[in-house]
Design a protein around this motif. Structure first.
Motif, PDB file in Angstrom:
ATOM      1  N   LYS A   1       0.834  -1.211   0.000  1.00 57.16           N
ATOM      2  CA  LYS A   1       0.000   0.000   0.000  1.00 57.16           C
ATOM      3  C   LYS A   1       0.868   1.260   0.000  1.00 57.16           C
ATOM      4  N   LEU A   2       1.950   1.231   0.776  1.00 60.84           N
ATOM      5  CA  LEU A   2       2.848   2.385   0.824  1.00 60.84           C
ATOM      6  C   LEU A   2       3.595   2.571  -0.489  1.00 60.84           C
ATOM      7  N   LEU A   3       3.962   1.471  -1.136  1.00 57.53           N
ATOM      8  CA  LEU A   3       4.634   1.558  -2.435  1.00 57.53           C
ATOM      9  C   LEU A   3       3.707   2.166  -3.481  1.00 57.53           C
ATOM     10  N   GLN A   4       2.417   1.824  -3.388  1.00 50.60           N
ATOM     11  CA  GLN A   4       1.436   2.442  -4.293  1.00 50.60           C
ATOM     12  C   GLN A   4       1.360   3.941  -4.038  1.00 50.60           C
ATOM     13  N   LYS A   5       1.421   4.295  -2.768  1.00 53.20           N
ATOM     14  CA  LYS A   5       1.307   5.706  -2.388  1.00 53.20           C
ATOM     15  C   LYS A   5       2.457   6.531  -2.948  1.00 53.20           C
ATOM     16  N   VAL A   6       3.654   5.925  -3.005  1.00 57.61           N
ATOM     17  CA  VAL A   6       4.813   6.655  -3.544  1.00 57.61           C
ATOM     18  C   VAL A   6       5.037   6.341  -5.032  1.00 57.61           C
ATOM     19  N   LYS A   7       4.062   5.641  -5.615  1.00 53.28           N
ATOM     20  CA  LYS A   7       4.075   5.331  -7.065  1.00 53.28           C
ATOM     21  C   LYS A   7       5.309   4.532  -7.486  1.00 53.28           C
ATOM     22  N   LEU A   8       5.664   3.556  -6.664  1.00 51.27           N
ATOM     23  CA  LEU A   8       6.797   2.688  -6.977  1.00 51.27           C
ATOM     24  C   LEU A   8       6.291   1.279  -7.266  1.00 51.27           C
ATOM     25  N   LYS A   9       6.458   0.867  -8.512  1.00 51.22           N
ATOM     26  CA  LYS A   9       5.963  -0.449  -8.927  1.00 51.22           C
ATOM     27  C   LYS A   9       7.081  -1.480  -8.832  1.00 51.22           C
ATOM     28  N   VAL A  10       7.273  -2.006  -7.638  1.00 52.39           N
ATOM     29  CA  VAL A  10       8.239  -3.091  -7.443  1.00 52.39           C
ATOM     30  C   VAL A  10       7.633  -4.110  -6.496  1.00 52.39           C
ATOM     31  N   ASP A  11       8.113  -5.326  -6.578  1.00 52.63           N
ATOM     32  CA  ASP A  11       7.707  -6.382  -5.655  1.00 52.63           C
ATOM     33  C   ASP A  11       8.302  -6.062  -4.280  1.00 52.63           C
ATOM     34  N   PRO A  12       7.484  -6.044  -3.215  1.00 56.54           N
ATOM     35  CA  PRO A  12       8.015  -5.741  -1.878  1.00 56.54           C
ATOM     36  C   PRO A  12       9.120  -6.696  -1.429  1.00 56.54           C
ATOM     37  N   GLU A  13       9.207  -7.853  -2.087  1.00 55.79           N
ATOM     38  CA  GLU A  13      10.220  -8.839  -1.691  1.00 55.79           C
ATOM     39  C   GLU A  13      11.545  -8.637  -2.435  1.00 55.79           C
ATOM     40  N   THR A  14      11.617  -7.597  -3.267  1.00 53.36           N
ATOM     41  CA  THR A  14      12.861  -7.267  -3.974  1.00 53.36           C
ATOM     42  C   THR A  14      13.915  -6.790  -2.977  1.00 53.36           C
ATOM     43  N   LEU A  15      15.169  -7.213  -3.177  1.00 54.87           N
ATOM     44  CA  LEU A  15      16.254  -6.724  -2.326  1.00 54.87           C
ATOM     45  C   LEU A  15      16.588  -5.281  -2.706  1.00 54.87           C
ATOM     46  N   ILE A  16      16.910  -4.475  -1.700  1.00 55.29           N
ATOM     47  CA  ILE A  16      17.239  -3.064  -1.932  1.00 55.29           C
ATOM     48  C   ILE A  16      18.404  -2.919  -2.909  1.00 55.29           C
ATOM     49  N   LYS A  17      19.407  -3.791  -2.799  1.00 50.77           N
ATOM     50  CA  LYS A  17      20.601  -3.661  -3.651  1.00 50.77           C
ATOM     51  C   LYS A  17      20.285  -3.890  -5.126  1.00 50.77           C
ATOM     52  N   ASP A  18      19.107  -4.441  -5.413  1.00 49.30           N
ATOM     53  CA  ASP A  18      18.710  -4.678  -6.805  1.00 49.30           C
ATOM     54  C   ASP A  18      17.918  -3.511  -7.389  1.00 49.30           C
ATOM     55  N   LEU A  19      17.758  -2.440  -6.619  1.00 51.45           N
ATOM     56  CA  LEU A  19      17.032  -1.260  -7.087  1.00 51.45           C
ATOM     57  C   LEU A  19      18.006  -0.131  -7.410  1.00 51.45           C
ATOM     58  N   GLY A  20      17.627   0.700  -8.368  1.00 45.50           N
ATOM     59  CA  GLY A  20      18.412   1.892  -8.666  1.00 45.50           C
ATOM     60  C   GLY A  20      18.242   2.935  -7.563  1.00 45.50           C
ATOM     61  N   VAL A  21      19.079   3.974  -7.622  1.00 53.94           N
ATOM     62  CA  VAL A  21      19.071   4.995  -6.571  1.00 53.94           C
ATOM     63  C   VAL A  21      17.722   5.700  -6.495  1.00 53.94           C
ATOM     64  N   GLY A  22      17.116   5.979  -7.646  1.00 51.70           N
ATOM     65  CA  GLY A  22      15.825   6.665  -7.668  1.00 51.70           C
ATOM     66  C   GLY A  22      14.745   5.871  -6.946  1.00 51.70           C
ATOM     67  N   LYS A  23      14.727   4.567  -7.157  1.00 52.48           N
ATOM     68  CA  LYS A  23      13.729   3.715  -6.497  1.00 52.48           C
ATOM     69  C   LYS A  23      14.039   3.567  -5.018  1.00 52.48           C
ATOM     70  N   GLN A  24      15.325   3.514  -4.670  1.00 51.12           N
ATOM     71  CA  GLN A  24      15.695   3.448  -3.254  1.00 51.12           C
ATOM     72  C   GLN A  24      15.210   4.702  -2.521  1.00 51.12           C
ATOM     73  N   GLN A  25      15.299   5.845  -3.198  1.00 52.54           N
ATOM     74  CA  GLN A  25      14.827   7.100  -2.604  1.00 52.54           C
ATOM     75  C   GLN A  25      13.336   7.017  -2.266  1.00 52.54           C
ATOM     76  N   LEU A  26      12.575   6.396  -3.171  1.00 52.88           N
ATOM     77  CA  LEU A  26      11.138   6.251  -2.943  1.00 52.88           C
ATOM     78  C   LEU A  26      10.851   5.286  -1.797  1.00 52.88           C
ATOM     79  N   VAL A  27      11.685   4.260  -1.649  1.00 54.02           N
ATOM     80  CA  VAL A  27      11.537   3.336  -0.515  1.00 54.02           C
ATOM     81  C   VAL A  27      11.761   4.096   0.799  1.00 54.02           C
ATOM     82  N   GLU A  28      12.744   4.999   0.808  1.00 57.03           N
ATOM     83  CA  GLU A  28      12.995   5.818   1.999  1.00 57.03           C
ATOM     84  C   GLU A  28      11.760   6.648   2.353  1.00 57.03           C
ATOM     85  N   ILE A  29      11.119   7.211   1.335  1.00 61.54           N
ATOM     86  CA  ILE A  29       9.920   8.020   1.585  1.00 61.54           C
ATOM     87  C   ILE A  29       8.794   7.128   2.114  1.00 61.54           C
ATOM     88  N   ALA A  30       8.637   5.948   1.516  1.00 60.96           N
ATOM     89  CA  ALA A  30       7.621   4.997   2.002  1.00 60.96           C
ATOM     90  C   ALA A  30       7.879   4.636   3.464  1.00 60.96           C
TER      91      ALA A  30
END
Length: 506
Positions: free
Chosen positions: A126-155
């Motif tokens: 639900k939080l990922l939807q709120k920050v408009k990030l379309k990734v599987d919640p089970e994805t490892l952080i190291k497999d995301l780019g910096v822009g997506k990591q930033q959105l995870v921080e906001i979530a």
């Protein structure tokens, strides 16, 4: 009547007798995007650390009024409980954990004594939807780019019912698309009633998003500008930031004596065995004495990989093609080989790879060329002081003394130390990777002025930059990269933002 969610009144903060903040007043209205601007060392980060409890109550003077109540935050958890979230430039995520584990780290959803992982994943989605990030919640952080990591921080901040979100240079490491997406998200959060404070050096970004902007200079509040009253403009911001008008963001172009070719790549390729792909593909490039070559391209285009493949290949790429330095074909197997050949490289990551943050200025300046201050294998500490003093003065490094730890300097002054470190090796060819990333407009002007002086002295510069205005303002010729390949070469007369982007997106 204004509804202020935050009022910081007469905040003063000192470090070992040096005043970092002096009677700062800072007010933020509920539901606005308020930018905090100032040169490096102006006190922006210190003010936010006071607000977030990094510097606890009692270590500063003045009052923090949040949601109408005087607050006494003794640690970060106190400000978090009050509804304040802060996201630093260096993201605080665990790379080997999943997205959902990071979002609820330290704030776990429990069922009795146990963590409810199923509910954690549901709420993370639900939080990922709120920050408009379309990734599987089970994805490892190291497999995301910096822009997506930033959105995870906001979530992660949103998971704690944040009312005031503070972002410190949130787009500094992002490409243009990720930056635009983040700014749009901040507008969306504003519409949901979340107040944002954003620290940024990117003036166009500030003008595009801020409702208000407060400018600090030398630890003091200078002015608060209201966008809705038409007070926000680049010239007004710069004048208040630096205390003087900078008519041009870039120094006037100097007359250059372009000489012979000093470096040439012919059909140059680099294969990264770790990534199992080519990161540089059949590049042809030429650098002449006394010129600044700009290398433009989007993040991931291969610019830094190209630089590292030239500078002694520290990543151990498999190289093909020819590298000529001063007319001779060379094989540079180590960075020491590159230094001996007259090449220096100032990294984009000055904090991670460029400097020893806990060491002082003189130790950092001499670190890449200890032979220059040694006799028969013994360091001459008097010579180290002399060299450090020379570079501190010539590069106008602002510090209390040569013994000041580099980690305590502002970003602009850290960059000057990094530059001094490599100039001490006596290069003829200087590679500057994102030379003004994360530094303010006044410090940028000083770096550009230094670059022009180096060109006058006969050096050649290869400048990698994500800022198109910087590429256009400082380069004599421009190479544009995309997907590891050089897509085109532009004369400065041909160089426009549109021309660069057309090649960069091929």
């Amino acid at each position: 009547m204004s509804d202020y969610i935050l009022e910081m009144k007469n905040i003063s903060k000192s470090f070992t007798g040096v005043k970092a903040l002096s009677d700062v007043n800072f007010k933020v209205e509920r539901g606005e995007i308020h930018c905090l601007i100032g040169e490096n060392g102006a006190g922006k980060s210190t003010l936010m650390k006071v607000l977030s409890g990094v510097y606890p109550h009692g270590t500063y003077e003045g009052d923090i009024v949040f949601e109408g109540k005087v607050q006494q935050f003794n640690e970060i958890n106190d400000s978090v409980k009050a509804g304040i979230g802060i996201i630093y430039q260096e993201l605080a995520l665990f790379p080997d954990l999943t997205v959902y584990e990071n979002i609820f780290a330290g704030n776990e959803i429990r069922k009795g004594p146990f963590v409810d992982w199923n509910e954690t994943i549901v709420q993370s989605s639900k939080l990922l939807q709120k920050v408009k990030l379309k990734v599987d919640p089970e994805t490892l952080i190291k497999d995301l780019g910096v822009g997506k990591q930033q959105l995870v921080e906001i979530a992660k901040s949103l998971s704690k019912d944040v009312k005031l979100l503070i972002l410190d240079e949130p787009t500094a490491a992002l490409n243009e698309n990720d930056s635009d997406n983040l700014l749009e998200l901040l507008k969306e959060l504003k519409s949901q009633g979340i107040t944002c404070i954003m620290i940024s050096h990117k003036l166009k970004e500030v003008i595009s998003i801020a409702d208000k902007a407060t400018i600090l200079r030398d630890g003091k509040t200078i002015v608060t500008l209201d966008a809705h009253k038409g007070e926000l403009s680049e010239s007004v911001i710069i004048k208040n930031m630096v205390g003087r008008e900078i008519e041009d963001v870039f120094p006037k172009r100097i007359e250059k004596k372009i000489g012979e070719t000093v470096l040439q790549l012919k059909d140059w390729s680099a294969y990264d065995p770790e990534l199992a792909r080519q990161v540089v593909k059949h590049a042809n490039l030429e650098v002449k004495k006394g010129e600044i070559i700009g290398i433009a391209g989007l993040m991931g285009s291969g610019r830094t990989e190209l630089a590292l493949s030239i500078f002694g290949n520290p990543k151990n790429y498999r190289l093909q093609g020819e590298l000529e330095v001063f007319g001779k074909q060379r094989t540079l197997k180590h960075t020491s080989d590159a230094i001996k050949a007259g090449i220096a490289y100032v990294t984009e990551d000055r904090k991670g790879n460029g400097l020893f943050l806990i060491k002082d200025i003189k130790s950092n300046v001499t670190a890449a060329h200890l032979k220059g201050i040694s006799a028969r294998g013994v360091l001459n500490l008097n010579e180290e002081v002399k060299v450090g003093t020379d570079y501190k003065n010539s590069l106008r490094i602002k510090a209390n003394s040569l013994e000041q730890a580099v980690g305590k300097l502002s970003g602009g002054n850290q960059q000057k130390v990094s530059l001094g470190k490599w100039l001490f090796t006596g290069p003829k060819i200087l590679i500057l990777d994102e030379p003004t990333r994360g530094i303010d407009v006044g410090a940028k002007f000083e770096i550009y002025t230094i670059m022009n002086q180096l060109i006058k002295e006969g050096l050649s510069i290869i400048m990698i930059s994500s800022e198109l205005n910087e590429i256009i303002g400082m380069s004599d010729r421009v190479y544009v990269m995309a997907e590891g390949a050089i897509k085109g070469e532009l004369t400065i007369e041909e160089t426009t933002q549109e021309a660069i982007m057309e090649l960069a997106t091929q």
